[in-house]
Design an enzyme around this catalytic site. Structure first.
Site, PDB file in Angstrom:
ATOM      1  N   GLU A 140       0.977  -1.388  -0.152  1.00  0.00           N
ATOM      2  CA  GLU A 140       0.089   0.161  -0.081  1.00  0.00           C
ATOM      3  C   GLU A 140       0.926   1.222   0.049  1.00  0.00           C
ATOM      4  OE1 GLU A 140      -2.326   2.866   0.089  1.00  0.00           O
ATOM      5  OE2 GLU A 140      -3.447   0.968  -0.258  1.00  0.00           O
ATOM      6  N   THR A 149     -12.660   3.191   1.417  1.00  0.00           N
ATOM      7  CA  THR A 149     -13.492   2.456   2.115  1.00  0.00           C
ATOM      8  C   THR A 149     -13.770   2.869   3.496  1.00  0.00           C
ATOM      9  OG1 THR A 149     -13.095   0.305   0.704  1.00  0.00           O
ATOM     10  CG2 THR A 149     -14.060   0.044   3.085  1.00  0.00           C
ATOM     11  N   GLY A 153     -19.482   6.165   3.621  1.00  0.00           N
ATOM     12  CA  GLY A 153     -20.760   5.947   4.248  1.00  0.00           C
ATOM     13  C   GLY A 153     -20.855   4.550   4.754  1.00  0.00           C
ATOM     14  N   ASP A 373      -3.293   4.727  -9.963  1.00  0.00           N
ATOM     15  CA  ASP A 373      -2.021   3.937 -10.293  1.00  0.00           C
ATOM     16  C   ASP A 373      -2.266   2.585 -10.996  1.00  0.00           C
ATOM     17  OD1 ASP A 373      -1.521   6.162  -8.727  1.00  0.00           O
ATOM     18  OD2 ASP A 373      -0.259   5.094  -7.373  1.00  0.00           O
ATOM     19  N   ARG A 432     -27.715   9.255  -9.255  1.00  0.00           N
ATOM     20  CA  ARG A 432     -26.813  10.362  -8.765  1.00  0.00           C
ATOM     21  C   ARG A 432     -26.437  11.265  -9.989  1.00  0.00           C
ATOM     22  NH1 ARG A 432     -22.599   6.673  -5.086  1.00  0.00           N
ATOM     23  NH2 ARG A 432     -24.220   6.640  -3.176  1.00  0.00           N
ATOM     24  N   GLU A 571     -12.451  -0.587  -7.651  1.00  0.00           N
ATOM     25  CA  GLU A 571     -12.846   0.557  -8.284  1.00  0.00           C
ATOM     26  C   GLU A 571     -11.899   0.981  -9.435  1.00  0.00           C
ATOM     27  OE1 GLU A 571     -13.809   5.417  -7.801  1.00  0.00           O
ATOM     28  OE2 GLU A 571     -13.496   4.105  -6.235  1.00  0.00           O
ATOM     29  N   ALA A 586     -21.050   0.177  -4.354  1.00  0.00           N
ATOM     30  CA  ALA A 586     -19.483   0.012  -4.279  1.00  0.00           C
ATOM     31  C   ALA A 586     -18.960  -0.822  -3.133  1.00  0.00           C
ATOM     32  CB  ALA A 586     -19.187   1.505  -4.265  1.00  0.00           C
ATOM     33  N   LEU A 587     -19.662  -0.927  -2.093  1.00  0.00           N
ATOM     34  CA  LEU A 587     -19.224  -1.721  -1.087  1.00  0.00           C
ATOM     35  C   LEU A 587     -19.328  -3.409  -1.410  1.00  0.00           C
ATOM     36  CD1 LEU A 587     -17.536  -1.026   1.629  1.00  0.00           C
ATOM     37  CD2 LEU A 587     -18.953   0.767   0.390  1.00  0.00           C
TER      38      LEU A 587
END
Length: 608
Positions: A140, A149, A153, A373, A432, A571, A586-587
């Site tokens: 990382e 993450t 929310g 990246d 959205r 993502e 997304a989660l």
């Protein structure tokens, strides 16, 4: 003057007290008491800033995205403490960071699976790979795990009849299901979802049930339609089928979800699961705990950036990383790219943006490491890119920071948006992109979210970002009033307009009138004081495009062929959401495809 000095300043959740020890010319150590800052967010931001200040011997450091209040409070307290020590604070704020030689550097080594990226999808892939028999190294580039993450929310979409049985279904929601069943579809797989949904719907009606209907088929169709039917149906099919399995998997790792379910912004249906821990900390804590429990077979390295993929005989066999200024070679049988999107890369956003006005001055909800990246790594091996122009903006950004913090909505049903005239301007239950485009057409692209006591029964009720409404009001980030007229005066909109707007909305809730914007998601009227308002602006949130993958999460090249040894999740990938991502997906994407990528990367070991 050498010694130890202390000072206090207001942070995000409360006071931040900093104790700094200095010599005549060096900052030696910094300690911070920030007990009221959000766990996993504010405290982690302060830890990051302490490292940057000490290593660089400078106050010329950026606040941490997503934790602006905590960062600013810490830096203000530190400046006061250094001023008490006699330091030239203005000079320190201008000073370029010193280059610091690190003592420890990662050694070149070999493992089974390498995961690039320590956000939700990378951690999910690492845990899944280990559960399927692989030894894992995760790298990382940032100084902490969590990625976007941990800032999110944390809403997770999955059909869950057990929890949804407590929700009463409305006539408008029934009409929505029947419209989806009747909609014309060209793809055969999508048509099969409709056929399944039609059978499920008939069985539901025959049962006489009144609770909220849901199923993976409905979830798939709303996901596919909500992305303008441009997503890969095979990937959407898998997402819908395995979303609830992902909930169960997270629970098996020790994570807890509340029984309460809600409709997240742009989610279109009440299927969002809410973690018991604030924001995304529950996901990251569950994954991190698994790492700690299996440390013999799993390692992660922070401040370590992957710069190149190692390819031999057409197969990805490792990664070159930069650790403390040195290039280090890590080898493995499979590599998983899980580096997130590029919402924090302004140059890249502008390069691929085709659907919005210039995004140059638009802030983002993302952490600073979301710079694309992994997409650049994939391009080294001729990876196919899909949907790169599909960039999602939200209408829910903090006007100052672009973050989602300070958002006072508790769910879609019980709130409205009004413009500077105090008038509604869009269906607040829409996609959205639809809501954000409508917001751009309003004065200063600014709106006010309006809620009442239904959303905040008490002043210490928290929003989805672990903030109490009393805290937000005290900080001037939200406004409270006993009447709509008083609220209108506080936020500078026409009182008569606001009263009439809310009255019209309440009539639509009653069913007395049809909602003028076609809204179908309702619960309570806005009619019980106190009333609340908070300002919001557009913000860049998610990049739906990225590396093309197949159902096994293998990365494909521009000829549609599998790139051996290379997997991707989260993502950084494209094709799952189409032109627009549903809120709460997304989660689900992170968990479902993180699991798939990790499992298949591990399984590839035995296939050799």
């Amino acid at each position: 003057m050498a010694g130890t000095y202390e000072a206090t300043s207001g942070g995000y959740g409360g006071d931040v007290t900093v104790t700094v020890t200095v010599t005549d010319d060096r900052i030696v150590s910094i300690e911070a008491d920030a007990a009221d800052e959000t766990p996993g967010i504010g405290d982690e931001a302060i830890t990051t800033l302490i490292d940057r200040v000490i290593q660089g011997q400078t106050l010329n450091v950026d606040v941490v995205s997503g934790a602006t209040g905590s960062s600013s409070g810490f830096l203000a307290a530190l400046a006061l403490a250094l001023e008490a020590a006699g330091a030239d604070v203005d000079a320190l704020k201008e000073k370029e960071a010193e280059t610091v030689e690190e003592v420890e550097t990662i050694q070149s080594q070999t493992t089974d699976v390498i995961v690039i990226g320590g956000g939700g999808s990378g951690l999910a892939a690492a845990v899944s790979a280990h559960q399927n028999g692989a030894k894992v190294i995760l790298v990382e580039k940032m100084p902490r795990l969590g990625g976007n993450t941990i800032l999110s929310g944390a809403a997770y979409n999955a059909a869950d009849p057990g929890r949804q049985e407590s929700i009463e279904m409305t006539d408008l929601e029934r009409e929505t299901v029947e419209t989806i069943i009747a909609e014309e579809q060209a793809d055969e797989l999508v048509q099969s979802w409709q056929a399944t949904l039609a059978e499920e719907w008939e069985a539901y009606k025959a049962s006489g049930a009144t609770y909220l209907f849901d199923s993976p088929s409905l979830h798939k169709l709303q996901t596919y339609n909500g992305g303008d039917k441009t997503a890969d149906p095979v990937l959407v099919d898998q997402l819908g089928d395995q979303a609830y399995e992902g909930i169960e998997w997270m629970e098996s790792l020790g994570m807890e979800f509340n029984d309460y379910m809600f409709t997240v912004l742009g989610g279109l249906w009440t299927r969002a699961h809410q973690p018991s821990e604030p924001l995304g900390t529950g996901y990251i804590n569950a994954f991190s705990n698994y790492f700690d429990e299996n440390a013999d077979d799993m390692q992660y390295f922070l401040n370590t950036k992957a710069t190149d993929l190692i390819v031999e005989d057409g197969k990805v066999v490792g990664v070159i990383v930069e650790s403390n200024g040195e290039k280090v070679e890590l080898r493995a049988s499979a590599v998983v790219i899980a580096t997130g999107g590029f919402a924090a890369n302004e140059e890249m956003r502008e390069e691929f943006n085709e659907n919005w006005p210039s995004l140059a001055d638009i802030k983002t909800t993302n952490h600073t490491g979301a710079t694309g990246d992994g997409i650049e790594l994939g391009q080294q091996v001729n990876a196919s890119l899909v949907g790169m122009s599909d960039i999602q903006l939200l209408p829910m950004g903090d006007p100052e920071t672009g973050s989602l913090s300070g958002n006072i909505e508790q769910g879609v049903q019980d709130r409205i948006f009004v413009n500077s005239d105090g008038l509604r301007f869009v269906n607040e239950g829409e996609r959205r992109d639809v809501m954000t485009k409508a917001l751009f057409e309003q004065e200063d692209a600014l709106m006010w979210t309006i809620v009442d006591q239904h959303s905040y029964p008490t002043g210490d009720t928290r929003n989805n970002f672990n903030e109490t409404i009393d805290e937000l009001v005290a900080a001037g980030r939200a406004y409270e009033a006993d009447t709509l007229e008083e609220l209108a005066e506080l936020i500078g909109v026409d009182p008569a307009n606001l009263v009439a707007t809310v009255d019209e909305f309440n009539q639509a809730v009653d069913g007395t009138i049809e909602d003028p914007f076609g809204r179908t998601l309702f619960d309570n009227k806005i009619d019980i004081a106190p009333f609340y308002a908070a300002a919001r602006k557009p913000t860049v949130h998610h990049t739906m495009g990225g590396l093309q993958i197949n159902a096994a999460a293998q990365v494909l090249n521009e000829d549609g062929e599998v790139i051996e040894g290379l997997f991707a999740a989260g993502e950084v990938t494209g094709g799952i959401h189409g032109t627009n991502r549903l809120g709460g997906n997304a989660l689900a994407d992170i968990v479902v495809y993180g699991r798939i990528a990790g499992a298949n990367a591990a399984t590839s070991l035995t296939a050799e």
